[in-house]
Design a protein around this motif. Sequence first.
Motif, short mmCIF file in Angstrom:
data_model
loop_
_atom_site.label_atom_id
_atom_site.label_comp_id
_atom_site.label_asym_id
_atom_site.label_seq_id
_atom_site.Cartn_x
_atom_site.Cartn_y
_atom_site.Cartn_z
N PRO A 195 4.03 -28.27 33.52
CA PRO A 195 3.82 -27.14 34.42
C PRO A 195 3.79 -27.59 35.88
N CYS A 196 4.44 -26.83 36.71
CA CYS A 196 4.54 -27.15 38.13
C CYS A 196 4.66 -25.83 38.87
N GLN A 197 3.63 -25.46 39.61
CA GLN A 197 3.58 -24.13 40.20
C GLN A 197 3.94 -24.16 41.68
N ALA A 198 4.91 -23.33 42.05
CA ALA A 198 5.24 -23.13 43.45
C ALA A 198 4.23 -22.15 44.05
N VAL A 199 3.68 -22.49 45.21
CA VAL A 199 2.66 -21.64 45.82
C VAL A 199 3.11 -21.00 47.12
N LYS A 200 4.17 -21.54 47.72
CA LYS A 200 4.66 -20.95 48.97
C LYS A 200 6.07 -21.40 49.24
N LEU A 201 6.88 -20.48 49.79
CA LEU A 201 8.22 -20.80 50.24
C LEU A 201 8.27 -20.55 51.74
N ASP A 202 8.44 -21.64 52.52
CA ASP A 202 8.59 -21.50 53.96
C ASP A 202 10.02 -21.06 54.24
N THR A 203 10.17 -19.85 54.73
CA THR A 203 11.51 -19.27 54.89
C THR A 203 12.11 -19.52 56.26
N ASP A 204 11.32 -20.09 57.18
CA ASP A 204 11.87 -20.48 58.48
C ASP A 204 12.54 -21.84 58.30
N ARG A 205 13.84 -21.85 58.31
CA ARG A 205 14.56 -23.07 58.01
C ARG A 205 14.29 -24.16 59.05
N ASN A 206 14.10 -25.38 58.55
CA ASN A 206 14.03 -26.56 59.38
C ASN A 206 15.44 -27.17 59.39
N ASP A 220 12.03 -30.27 50.06
CA ASP A 220 13.01 -29.80 51.04
C ASP A 220 14.32 -29.57 50.30
N THR A 221 14.84 -28.38 50.45
CA THR A 221 15.97 -27.97 49.62
C THR A 221 16.94 -27.10 50.41
N LYS A 222 18.21 -27.20 50.08
CA LYS A 222 19.23 -26.41 50.78
C LYS A 222 19.24 -24.96 50.29
N ALA A 223 18.91 -24.75 49.02
CA ALA A 223 18.90 -23.40 48.46
C ALA A 223 17.79 -23.28 47.43
N VAL A 224 17.31 -22.07 47.22
CA VAL A 224 16.27 -21.79 46.23
C VAL A 224 16.73 -20.63 45.36
N VAL A 225 16.58 -20.78 44.06
CA VAL A 225 16.83 -19.68 43.13
C VAL A 225 15.50 -19.28 42.52
N ARG A 275 27.33 -11.24 55.33
CA ARG A 275 26.37 -10.45 54.57
C ARG A 275 25.84 -11.30 53.41
N PRO A 276 24.74 -10.86 52.77
CA PRO A 276 24.22 -11.60 51.62
C PRO A 276 25.25 -11.69 50.49
N LEU A 277 25.29 -12.86 49.87
CA LEU A 277 26.16 -13.08 48.72
C LEU A 277 25.54 -12.47 47.47
N ALA A 278 26.28 -12.51 46.37
CA ALA A 278 25.75 -11.99 45.10
C ALA A 278 24.46 -12.72 44.74
N ILE A 307 16.58 -13.42 52.67
CA ILE A 307 16.48 -14.73 53.32
C ILE A 307 17.71 -15.55 52.96
N PRO A 308 18.49 -15.99 53.93
CA PRO A 308 19.70 -16.77 53.62
C PRO A 308 19.37 -18.00 52.78
N GLY A 309 20.17 -18.22 51.74
CA GLY A 309 19.99 -19.38 50.88
C GLY A 309 18.94 -19.22 49.81
N VAL A 310 18.30 -18.06 49.73
CA VAL A 310 17.31 -17.78 48.70
C VAL A 310 17.87 -16.70 47.78
N PHE A 311 17.90 -16.98 46.48
CA PHE A 311 18.51 -16.09 45.50
C PHE A 311 17.48 -15.65 44.48
#
Length: 605
Positions: A354-365, A380-385, A558-561, A566-570
Amino acid sequence: MIAMNKLSRTAAAPWAARGPAFSQPGLARPVAWATPDDRARLRASHARGQLGEPLVPTSVASPRLGDELFARLLTYGTPQETHRGDVLFRPGDEDVDLIVVDRGSVEVVRTETADVPAATVAAVDAGGFVGELNLMTGQNVYLLCRVREGGTVYRVPPERLRQLMANDVELSDIVFKALIARRELLQRSTAAQAMEIVGTDRSAAALALRTYAARQRLIHLWFDADTPAGRAMMQTSGLTDDDLPAVVMPGATLKQATPGGLAEKLGLSYRRSSTKPVDVTIVGAGPAGLAAAVYGASEGLDTVLLDAVGTGGQAAASSRIENYFGFPFGLSGADLTGRAVLQALKFGAQLASPCQAVKLDTDRNGDLLRLRLQGGEVIDTKAVVIATGARYRALPLERWPDFEGAGIYYAATELEARGCAGSPVTVVGGANSAGQAALYLAGRGSDVSLVVRGPDIATEMSAYLVDRLLAHPRVTVRCRSEVTRLDGGDFLEEVSITDRTADTAQAQPCSALFCFIGAEPATSWLTGIAAGDDGFIRTDVQLTDDDLGPAWATLGRRPLAFETSIPGVFAVGDVHSGSMKRVAAATGEGASAIASVHKAIATLA
């Protein structure tokens, strides 16, 4: 990590006489690994909490490689001269190598614990290799490997093993099948005593631990603390009732154990040696997340898959899925998602659970998003699903929390159903998951009351399930009805069902209540992402201009499928607004989202 016996090139082992079962290129005359009598003996010993001699492997688990294939395998390793008594790995070691024996022999040993002596699991001669599925999962070693006869071994490190899997189809198929087969065989051998779990059969904490171990396919043995075998194990290990559930391993005992604590001990929690950013991080390992991991990793993306509970999601709790494409006779959700996990591992995805995500910083660095985990780690990741799915709701009834895990369950698998087989049970819900659970429990001899708030079960349930439920002699469908009261001591014993049409309540015996009453999105950890009034995430054409911030003008698209606001977040699967709540649809969305991930990463470069 573990090994199974490797047949010598010059002499067949005694069990080889059991006869061929099938044939394929690269494998010599496969043999059956156990007769029906063997399996009956093992089932009986497992029920007693005891295991006998180690099983002999199939030729799939112990492939006899031809000279050319063996030479190719050696090219991935580094040679090491060995001497009798050398230890090649020991319990607790991390990131171990595949050990290929060129000359001499080695043995694999389950070391002693407080309640069991040491035992030899396997001996591997020249031409064989030592390793099992934890080479792919990253689990720490739980057995010891030492040299019996000096010679030469080749060490294939994890990164080279992944190159083998990616580059040599013929050899990778043989090796990977062997690793999988060994894991299955080891669970039924003396190696299972390398990790013993003890707890009470109807404890929520013990159930969580067992569910995690089952979904991760961990080599382990379960002891019910209320049985003589369980009490004996507790006594020899120095455990009390206050310590339960507990896990006993070589050199360590975890008291009041949790899935998270066990994962940390086994090395299955998130850890990353590389400092490079990840291409795509997938949060949620249900069908949608697993499909995204398989397609992301297979297409060359550096892929990380996280799940807060365990791989499989809600689908893993389905006892039988019969309308999934390509499986006319159906399969369990655990089997389906388990196969997907193996595919993702084979292609090189990293899984942590188990590994829980607690926050996604959406302001890209720069070009990166930052995902924060419960333990303080960041990715640090280029995209998040986002594939976190939805959680089943509970009924607002007095004593509901008292009976969770002690008669109230949100899944109907072998673990939950074992304690109530043949006893009356209640299933609450009107969708497919409730119907599948009702049929599964009825098939195990229970009289099932299926309680549905709506006027007709056909409203949300597939027709094939409706027909079977209405025809099954052990299933009683009660529409326009609700469970309104729970009774029992330490465990659930009785429920009251109110018929809203007649406005009458009836109490009836109930050893277990299985709840499937709708869901709410698992998105509480997210902020700044456009969602509907119901909390489910909106994507692509569902988004309006008001949802899109200035980052989109900069990107010029525009947003992709399946892309969120947030760009890069699916978002895919049940967490996605308007999802079909079907396994096939979820896997399709997960796979399709990866095509969009590729495009999004390209626009960020």
